[in-house]
Scaffold this motif. Sequence first.
Motif, short mmCIF file in Angstrom:
data_model
loop_
_atom_site.label_atom_id
_atom_site.label_comp_id
_atom_site.label_asym_id
_atom_site.label_seq_id
_atom_site.Cartn_x
_atom_site.Cartn_y
_atom_site.Cartn_z
N MET A 1 0.84 -1.19 0.00
CA MET A 1 0.00 0.00 0.00
C MET A 1 0.89 1.25 0.00
N ALA A 2 0.72 2.10 -0.99
CA ALA A 2 1.57 3.29 -1.14
C ALA A 2 1.52 4.19 0.08
N GLU A 3 0.40 4.23 0.78
CA GLU A 3 0.31 5.11 1.95
C GLU A 3 1.22 4.67 3.09
N ASN A 4 1.77 3.45 3.00
CA ASN A 4 2.73 2.98 3.99
C ASN A 4 4.17 3.27 3.58
N GLY A 5 4.34 3.98 2.48
CA GLY A 5 5.67 4.36 2.02
C GLY A 5 6.04 3.65 0.74
#
Length: 77
Positions: free
Chosen positions: A42-46
């Motif tokens: 997930m991109a929101e986790n980096g």
Amino acid sequence: MDLEAQYLLSLGSRQGNAHVHWHIAGLPTGVPYERQQFPALMAENGVLTSTPEQSADTGRRLREAISGGQRAQRGWL
């Protein structure tokens, strides 16, 4: 970059991608288990970045692995 695992995915849909579309996502060492697998993608986790040289090296190693696998399937190895 020291990786514990690499995830290889084919993402997309017929509507959005009319071609083979692969994503290679590296998992750095030390990521707790509960943040691995799907949460790691997930991109929101980096997002990990790589240098052009690292990307070229990854591409070279993938091409070698695919080529070796094709030879093995055809009985060349």
